[in-house]
Design a protein around this motif. Structure first.
Motif, short mmCIF file in Angstrom:
data_model
loop_
_atom_site.label_atom_id
_atom_site.label_comp_id
_atom_site.label_asym_id
_atom_site.label_seq_id
_atom_site.Cartn_x
_atom_site.Cartn_y
_atom_site.Cartn_z
N ASN A 57 0.79 -1.23 0.00
CA ASN A 57 0.00 0.00 0.00
C ASN A 57 0.83 1.28 0.00
OD1 ASN A 57 -2.49 -1.46 0.10
ND2 ASN A 57 -2.21 -1.75 2.30
N THR A 58 2.05 1.21 -0.50
CA THR A 58 2.89 2.42 -0.58
C THR A 58 3.11 2.79 -2.04
OG1 THR A 58 4.98 1.18 -0.63
CG2 THR A 58 4.11 1.80 1.55
N PHE A 88 -5.31 0.87 3.22
CA PHE A 88 -4.68 0.15 4.33
C PHE A 88 -5.46 -1.14 4.57
CE2 PHE A 88 -2.93 -0.56 8.57
CZ PHE A 88 -1.65 -0.03 8.44
N ALA A 93 -2.76 -0.12 13.11
CA ALA A 93 -1.65 0.54 12.43
C ALA A 93 -0.33 -0.20 12.58
CB ALA A 93 -1.50 1.97 12.94
N THR A 96 1.76 -2.96 9.86
CA THR A 96 2.72 -2.68 8.78
C THR A 96 3.47 -1.36 8.96
OG1 THR A 96 0.91 -1.70 7.48
CG2 THR A 96 1.45 -3.98 7.03
N THR A 97 3.27 -0.66 10.06
CA THR A 97 3.97 0.60 10.30
C THR A 97 4.60 0.59 11.70
OG1 THR A 97 2.22 1.87 11.40
CG2 THR A 97 2.11 1.71 9.00
N LYS A 112 0.36 10.10 8.19
CA LYS A 112 1.37 10.42 7.20
C LYS A 112 2.78 10.43 7.80
CE LYS A 112 -0.64 11.24 3.17
NZ LYS A 112 -0.22 10.56 1.93
N ASP A 115 6.11 5.38 9.43
CA ASP A 115 7.03 4.74 8.48
C ASP A 115 6.31 3.53 7.90
OD1 ASP A 115 8.98 3.46 7.08
OD2 ASP A 115 10.45 3.40 8.69
N ALA A 116 5.78 3.69 6.70
CA ALA A 116 4.98 2.63 6.09
C ALA A 116 5.82 1.49 5.54
CB ALA A 116 4.09 3.22 4.99
N GLU A 134 8.44 6.27 3.12
CA GLU A 134 7.29 5.65 2.47
C GLU A 134 6.05 5.95 3.31
OE1 GLU A 134 7.04 4.45 -0.42
OE2 GLU A 134 9.18 4.58 -0.84
N GLU A 135 5.12 6.66 2.73
CA GLU A 135 3.95 7.13 3.46
C GLU A 135 2.72 6.25 3.20
OE1 GLU A 135 3.07 11.10 2.30
OE2 GLU A 135 4.74 11.99 3.43
N ILE A 136 1.81 6.28 4.15
CA ILE A 136 0.47 5.76 3.93
C ILE A 136 -0.22 6.65 2.90
CG2 ILE A 136 -1.81 5.56 5.01
CD1 ILE A 136 -0.40 4.59 7.53
#
Length: 303
Positions: A57-58, A88, A93, A96-97, A112, A115-116, A134-136
């Motif tokens: 999802n990035t 997502f 959360a 994956t972050t 945001k 760290d995605a 790497e953002e959501i």
């Protein structure tokens, strides 16, 4: 021959006659085609951007898959605290972050900062995307960055939850605002969610079959009452097997194809399964490994 036997034979004969009559009178009505699904087959959708090849999802994952030539993406969506729709998978959360807690506890701007790429590692155990900003992504950003892609949007939240109750209307308003009605397909395991979404969309957007619709279609086919089945969805997004029942068969695929309903198989990641389903007539695949998928399709179809 006793009275009970005569009655049973009479009832049985009447049932057969009624079935035969229905075959003559009732004709399956094909589903009206949707522009979003008008692809040359087979279609390859990168699951969450291709979660085994880059952080799911990035932008890194979606961009990498786009370079391979995939037809689009399959994503899940969630609602943030400020009611923004993000791409997502999980409710939490920290899956994956580097954030903890529920997605619904954070605003989009707060998420945001996560760290995605935090939990992604490559096949050699390295973390190539950690700390690379790497953002959501919001669904709005994904559609705007890849307007030419088909995006299969899965409504994960139950209609009984607060987020689930809001999502159908929120999603429709976003798609209408962006003019994205013809580049998405909306699916959900809950038939009620797609039905509620369609109250707003009014058949302007392709919708997928939920669990109950899939079971209904399979039961119709196997009970010899397939001619009475009228599909309630434009797309079937299904696993190869549903419990002990195999959906990855030529009969099931052709049954739906005759009514203009394509079948996309999800969680397909190994070569043998790809080839088997290709030969059975699968219209598309949702895969975590888009690189492998594209290679296999090109080798077996010349596309």
């Amino acid at each position: 021959m006793g009275r009970k036997t005569n009655v049973a034979l009479t009832v049985g004969a009447a049932s057969v006659a009624a079935w035969a009559a229905s075959k003559v009178v009732v004709k399956p009505v094909p589903r009206e085609g949707k522009k979003a699904l008008a692809f040359e087959k087979p279609v390859i959708l990168a699951h969450r951007g291709g979660l085994l090849e880059a952080p799911e999802n990035t932008l890194a994952a979606f961009s990498k898959s786009a370079e391979l030539g995939v037809h689009g993406y399959a994503v899940d969506i969630r609602l943030t605290k400020d009611e923004e729709i993000i791409v997502f998978h999980d409710e939490f959360a920290d899956r994956t972050t580097d954030f903890s807690g529920r997605i619904a506890d954070y605003t989009l701007s707060e998420l945001k900062m996560a760290d995605a790429g935090y939990r992604f590692e490559d096949t050699e155990g390295n973390y190539p995307y950690r700390g690379m900003n790497e953002e959501i992504l919001s669904l709005r950003e994904l559609i705007q960055k890849f307007p030419h892609m088909l995006i299969a949007i899965n409504l994960k939240d139950s209609p009984d939850t607060y987020e689930g109750s809001l999502m159908p209307s929120k999603l429709w308003r976003l798609l209408e605002e962006l003019g994205a009605e013809d580049c998405v397909a909306v699916t959900s395991p809950y038939d009620e969610q797609t039905d509620r979404f369609n109250l707003y969309a009014q058949n302007k957007v392709a919708t997928g079959a939920g669990d109950n619709e899939v079971k209904k279609a399979y039961a119709s086919l196997t009970s010899m009452l397939g001619h009475l089945y009228s599909p309630g969805a434009d797309l079937f997004r299904v696993p190869e097997k549903l419990g002990v029942f195999s959906l990855g068969t030529e009969n099931f695929i052709n049954f739906l194809a005759q009514m203009n309903v394509p079948v996309y198989f999800e969680d397909v990641n190994d070569k043998d399964t790809f080839i088997k389903l290709l030969h059975a007539g699968a219209a598309g695949f949702i895969t975590d490994r888009p690189t492998v998928a594209m290679e296999i399709v090109q080798e077996n179809t010349g596309q």
